[in-house]
Design a protein around this motif. Structure first.
Motif, PDB file in Angstrom:
ATOM      1  N   HIS A 129      31.637  43.209  42.624  1.00 18.27           N
ATOM      2  CA  HIS A 129      31.540  42.731  41.245  1.00 18.27           C
ATOM      3  C   HIS A 129      32.902  42.787  40.564  1.00 18.27           C
ATOM      4  O   HIS A 129      33.404  41.777  40.069  1.00 18.27           O
ATOM      5  CB  HIS A 129      30.498  43.569  40.489  1.00 18.27           C
ATOM      6  CG  HIS A 129      30.351  43.193  39.058  1.00 18.27           C
ATOM      7  ND1 HIS A 129      30.198  44.126  38.066  1.00 18.27           N
ATOM      8  CD2 HIS A 129      30.335  41.972  38.466  1.00 18.27           C
ATOM      9  CE1 HIS A 129      30.085  43.500  36.908  1.00 18.27           C
ATOM     10  NE2 HIS A 129      30.160  42.196  37.119  1.00 18.27           N
ATOM     11  N   LEU A 130      33.503  43.969  40.541  1.00 14.10           N
ATOM     12  CA  LEU A 130      34.866  44.152  40.043  1.00 14.10           C
ATOM     13  C   LEU A 130      35.614  44.951  41.102  1.00 14.10           C
ATOM     14  O   LEU A 130      35.008  45.771  41.793  1.00 14.10           O
ATOM     15  CB  LEU A 130      34.870  44.926  38.715  1.00 14.10           C
ATOM     16  CG  LEU A 130      34.151  44.274  37.539  1.00 14.10           C
ATOM     17  CD1 LEU A 130      34.132  45.220  36.339  1.00 14.10           C
ATOM     18  CD2 LEU A 130      34.813  42.959  37.165  1.00 14.10           C
TER      19      LEU A 130
ATOM     20  N   PRO B 219      24.813  43.017  39.601  1.00 10.48           N
ATOM     21  CA  PRO B 219      25.710  41.894  39.299  1.00 10.48           C
ATOM     22  C   PRO B 219      26.489  41.342  40.495  1.00 10.48           C
ATOM     23  O   PRO B 219      27.019  40.237  40.417  1.00 10.48           O
ATOM     24  CB  PRO B 219      26.658  42.466  38.249  1.00 10.48           C
ATOM     25  CG  PRO B 219      26.501  43.933  38.287  1.00 10.48           C
ATOM     26  CD  PRO B 219      25.141  44.218  38.826  1.00 10.48           C
TER      27      PRO B 219
ATOM     28  N   CYS C 293      33.960  47.441  45.112  1.00 11.41           N
ATOM     29  CA  CYS C 293      32.757  46.718  44.710  1.00 11.41           C
ATOM     30  C   CYS C 293      33.018  45.210  44.718  1.00 11.41           C
ATOM     31  O   CYS C 293      34.133  44.760  44.464  1.00 11.41           O
ATOM     32  CB  CYS C 293      32.344  47.176  43.306  1.00 11.41           C
ATOM     33  SG  CYS C 293      30.768  46.471  42.774  1.00 11.41           S
TER      34      CYS C 293
ATOM     35  N   THR D  89      29.332  51.913  38.530  1.00 14.16           N
ATOM     36  CA  THR D  89      29.744  51.311  37.262  1.00 14.16           C
ATOM     37  C   THR D  89      28.655  50.444  36.646  1.00 14.16           C
ATOM     38  O   THR D  89      28.265  50.654  35.495  1.00 14.16           O
ATOM     39  CB  THR D  89      31.042  50.513  37.454  1.00 14.16           C
ATOM     40  OG1 THR D  89      32.033  51.411  37.964  1.00 14.16           O
ATOM     41  CG2 THR D  89      31.534  49.931  36.136  1.00 14.16           C
ATOM     42  N   HIS D  90      28.123  49.465  37.398  1.00 21.50           N
ATOM     43  CA  HIS D  90      27.062  48.620  36.830  1.00 21.50           C
ATOM     44  C   HIS D  90      25.820  48.571  37.713  1.00 21.50           C
ATOM     45  O   HIS D  90      24.955  47.720  37.523  1.00 21.50           O
ATOM     46  CB  HIS D  90      27.565  47.191  36.603  1.00 21.50           C
ATOM     47  CG  HIS D  90      28.812  47.095  35.789  1.00 21.50           C
ATOM     48  ND1 HIS D  90      30.029  46.734  36.321  1.00 21.50           N
ATOM     49  CD2 HIS D  90      29.038  47.354  34.489  1.00 21.50           C
ATOM     50  CE1 HIS D  90      30.948  46.770  35.373  1.00 21.50           C
ATOM     51  NE2 HIS D  90      30.380  47.137  34.259  1.00 21.50           N
ATOM     52  N   GLY D  91      25.762  49.407  38.743  1.00 18.38           N
ATOM     53  CA  GLY D  91      24.522  49.547  39.498  1.00 18.38           C
ATOM     54  C   GLY D  91      24.255  48.531  40.593  1.00 18.38           C
ATOM     55  O   GLY D  91      23.122  48.423  41.055  1.00 18.38           O
ATOM     56  N   SER D  92      25.270  47.808  41.052  1.00 19.03           N
ATOM     57  CA  SER D  92      25.018  46.951  42.223  1.00 19.03           C
ATOM     58  C   SER D  92      24.610  47.830  43.389  1.00 19.03           C
ATOM     59  O   SER D  92      25.197  48.895  43.613  1.00 19.03           O
ATOM     60  CB  SER D  92      26.282  46.167  42.606  1.00 19.03           C
ATOM     61  OG  SER D  92      26.492  45.093  41.736  1.00 19.03           O
TER      62      SER D  92
ATOM     63  N   ILE E 244      36.878  47.686  41.930  1.00 19.76           N
ATOM     64  CA  ILE E 244      37.007  49.127  41.733  1.00 19.76           C
ATOM     65  C   ILE E 244      36.113  49.845  42.739  1.00 19.76           C
ATOM     66  O   ILE E 244      35.234  49.234  43.341  1.00 19.76           O
ATOM     67  CB  ILE E 244      36.643  49.550  40.287  1.00 19.76           C
ATOM     68  CG1 ILE E 244      35.240  49.073  39.919  1.00 19.76           C
ATOM     69  CG2 ILE E 244      37.658  48.989  39.291  1.00 19.76           C
ATOM     70  CD1 ILE E 244      34.803  49.511  38.523  1.00 19.76           C
TER      71      ILE E 244
ATOM     72  N   CYS F 122      26.868  51.164  43.424  1.00 19.75           N
ATOM     73  CA  CYS F 122      28.096  51.204  42.638  1.00 19.75           C
ATOM     74  C   CYS F 122      27.781  51.880  41.307  1.00 19.75           C
ATOM     75  O   CYS F 122      26.861  51.476  40.593  1.00 19.75           O
ATOM     76  CB  CYS F 122      28.628  49.791  42.409  1.00 19.75           C
ATOM     77  SG  CYS F 122      30.075  49.799  41.328  1.00 19.75           S
TER      78      CYS F 122
HETATM   79  S1  FES Z   1      31.902  47.204  39.273  1.00 14.07           S
HETATM   80 FE1  FES Z   1      30.332  47.579  40.734  1.00 14.07          FE
HETATM   81  S2  FES Z   1      28.582  46.730  39.823  1.00 14.07           S
HETATM   82 FE2  FES Z   1      30.158  46.249  38.405  1.00 14.07          FE
END
Ligand code: FES
Length: 115
Positions: free
Chosen positions: A51-52, A91, A49, A75-78, A54, A73
């Motif tokens: 964003h982070l 994000p 991702c 984890t936070h929905g990107s 992972i 993604c």
């Molecule tokens: S780790 Fe993918 S949107 Fe935050």
């Protein structure tokens, strides 16, 4: 720098909407990536991702949104445009996944990797 091909899948085994994860050696580092058939277009991206750093799928090989329009993604929905890999919401918006070059030869999909 040398170029080589890594066999990923047969075209017939990757119908539209299907994805397949793989590991390749990126300059000495084992790197996880995924192959996808987005409505007939074959694409591959590093599974990281923007964003982070992972994986998008959290290890279940499920990358598409429910309607099949985007990658998401977990984890936070990107969400990402599957053709370009650009993040179009969430994000990570504005950044892009790392796209990997593919070639299809005699019905087999290869990663065409320079090292
Ligand atoms: S780790 Fe993918 S949107 Fe935050």
């Amino acid at each position: 720098m040398s170029s080589h091909r890594i066999s990923l899948a047969r075209v017939e085994d990757l119908p539209p909407g299907a994805t397949k994860k793989f590991i390749f050696d990126a300059n000495g580092r084992k790197t996880e990536a995924f192959l996808a058939n987005f409505r007939g277009e074959l694409v591959a991206f590093v599974n990281r991702c923007v964003h982070l750093p992972i994986t998008l799928d959290l290890d279940d090989n499920d990358f598409f949104t429910g309607d099949g329009n985007l990658f998401v993604c977990k984890t936070h929905g990107s969400v990402y445009d599957p053709k370009a890999g650009k993040c179009v919401g969430g994000p990570g918006q504005g950044k892009s996944l790392e796209r990997l070059p593919l070639v299809v030869d005699a019905g087999v999909i290869y990663l065409d990797w320079d090292e």
